[in-house]
Design a protein around this motif. Structure first.
Motif, PDB file in Angstrom:
ATOM      1  N   CYS A   1     -11.894 -22.528 111.078  1.00 39.29           N
ATOM      2  CA  CYS A   1     -12.861 -23.441 110.458  1.00 39.29           C
ATOM      3  C   CYS A   1     -14.019 -22.652 109.863  1.00 39.29           C
ATOM      4  O   CYS A   1     -14.232 -21.491 110.207  1.00 39.29           O
ATOM      5  CB  CYS A   1     -13.398 -24.417 111.503  1.00 39.29           C
ATOM      6  SG  CYS A   1     -12.110 -25.366 112.327  1.00 39.29           S
ATOM      7  N   LYS A   2     -14.763 -23.315 108.991  1.00 30.97           N
ATOM      8  CA  LYS A   2     -15.925 -22.693 108.360  1.00 30.97           C
ATOM      9  C   LYS A   2     -16.950 -23.776 108.031  1.00 30.97           C
ATOM     10  O   LYS A   2     -16.627 -24.964 107.992  1.00 30.97           O
ATOM     11  CB  LYS A   2     -15.527 -21.973 107.078  1.00 30.97           C
ATOM     12  CG  LYS A   2     -15.060 -22.921 105.988  1.00 30.97           C
ATOM     13  CD  LYS A   2     -14.732 -22.219 104.701  1.00 30.97           C
ATOM     14  CE  LYS A   2     -14.285 -23.263 103.673  1.00 30.97           C
ATOM     15  NZ  LYS A   2     -14.103 -22.702 102.379  1.00 30.97           N
ATOM     16  N   CYS A   3     -18.153 -23.357 107.802  1.00 34.43           N
ATOM     17  CA  CYS A   3     -19.183 -24.258 107.299  1.00 34.43           C
ATOM     18  C   CYS A   3     -19.141 -24.165 105.776  1.00 34.43           C
ATOM     19  O   CYS A   3     -19.182 -23.072 105.218  1.00 34.43           O
ATOM     20  CB  CYS A   3     -20.558 -23.852 107.816  1.00 34.43           C
ATOM     21  SG  CYS A   3     -20.760 -24.150 109.577  1.00 34.43           S
ATOM     22  N   GLY A   4     -19.004 -25.298 105.127  1.00 32.15           N
ATOM     23  CA  GLY A   4     -18.924 -25.305 103.666  1.00 32.15           C
ATOM     24  C   GLY A   4     -19.024 -26.723 103.140  1.00 32.15           C
ATOM     25  O   GLY A   4     -19.207 -27.674 103.896  1.00 32.15           O
ATOM     26  N   LYS A   5     -18.860 -26.860 101.841  1.00 30.57           N
ATOM     27  CA  LYS A   5     -18.878 -28.189 101.228  1.00 30.57           C
ATOM     28  C   LYS A   5     -17.661 -28.975 101.689  1.00 30.57           C
ATOM     29  O   LYS A   5     -16.580 -28.423 101.843  1.00 30.57           O
ATOM     30  CB  LYS A   5     -18.845 -28.075  99.704  1.00 30.57           C
ATOM     31  CG  LYS A   5     -20.126 -27.630  99.081  1.00 30.57           C
ATOM     32  CD  LYS A   5     -19.990 -27.662  97.567  1.00 30.57           C
ATOM     33  CE  LYS A   5     -21.251 -27.226  96.893  1.00 30.57           C
ATOM     34  NZ  LYS A   5     -21.125 -27.268  95.433  1.00 30.57           N
ATOM     35  N   CYS A   6     -17.840 -30.255 101.877  1.00 28.01           N
ATOM     36  CA  CYS A   6     -16.727 -31.108 102.265  1.00 28.01           C
ATOM     37  C   CYS A   6     -15.922 -31.451 101.020  1.00 28.01           C
ATOM     38  O   CYS A   6     -16.438 -32.026 100.074  1.00 28.01           O
ATOM     39  CB  CYS A   6     -17.235 -32.378 102.937  1.00 28.01           C
ATOM     40  SG  CYS A   6     -15.912 -33.376 103.608  1.00 28.01           S
TER      41      CYS A   6
END
Length: 136
Positions: free
Chosen positions: A105-110
């Motif tokens: 997983c990553k933090c990013g735009k949905c």
């Protein structure tokens, strides 16, 4: 201390802190799949992305470009899709169900092309038909 060196250290520290404060990881999740044409509800153990991503609330929203106001969400980085046969289906029914398995997983735009970008989970964690459990 030289202002350029101080600024460089501050920037490196901020970038490091940003990634260390994000807790976006694959977690275990049970998907319940039920079809009218099938005798059983299938409970599938899989992994989804869940967690906290650093966000910011700018006080000067009108001065910043729209791209700077984008909030990040916990989303898939690597995902594979698996298929399961739902037991007890009538011959004319589509008895296979494909589901995502989060590998990382990553933090990013949905991205709404492959993610559900809702804020609250729906309460569909149940079956009305007899349950069959499938473990990965």
């Amino acid at each position: 201390m030289n202002p350029a060196i101080f600024l460089s250290f501050t920037l490196i520290f901020a970038l490091t802190l940003r990634h260390s404060m994000s807790f976006c990881v694959p977690v275990e999740y049970v998907i319940h799949v039920e079809k009218r044409e099938c005798a059983y509800c299938l409970a599938i153990n899989t992994t989804i992305c869940e967690g906290f991503c650093m966000t910011r609330d700018s006080n000067v929203k009108k001065l910043l470009p729209r791209s700077a106001l984008t909030q990040e969400v916990c989303t898939y980085e690597d995902v594979v899709y698996r298929s399961m046969l739902i037991p007890g289906c009538q011959h004319h029914a589509a008895s296979y169900y494909s589901y995502p398995v989060a590998m990382s997983c990553k933090c990013g735009k949905c991205d709404t092309d492959y993610s559900d970008c809702v804020q609250e989970a729906s309460s569909t964690g149940y079956c009305t038909a007899p349950q069959k459990l499938y473990n990965l």
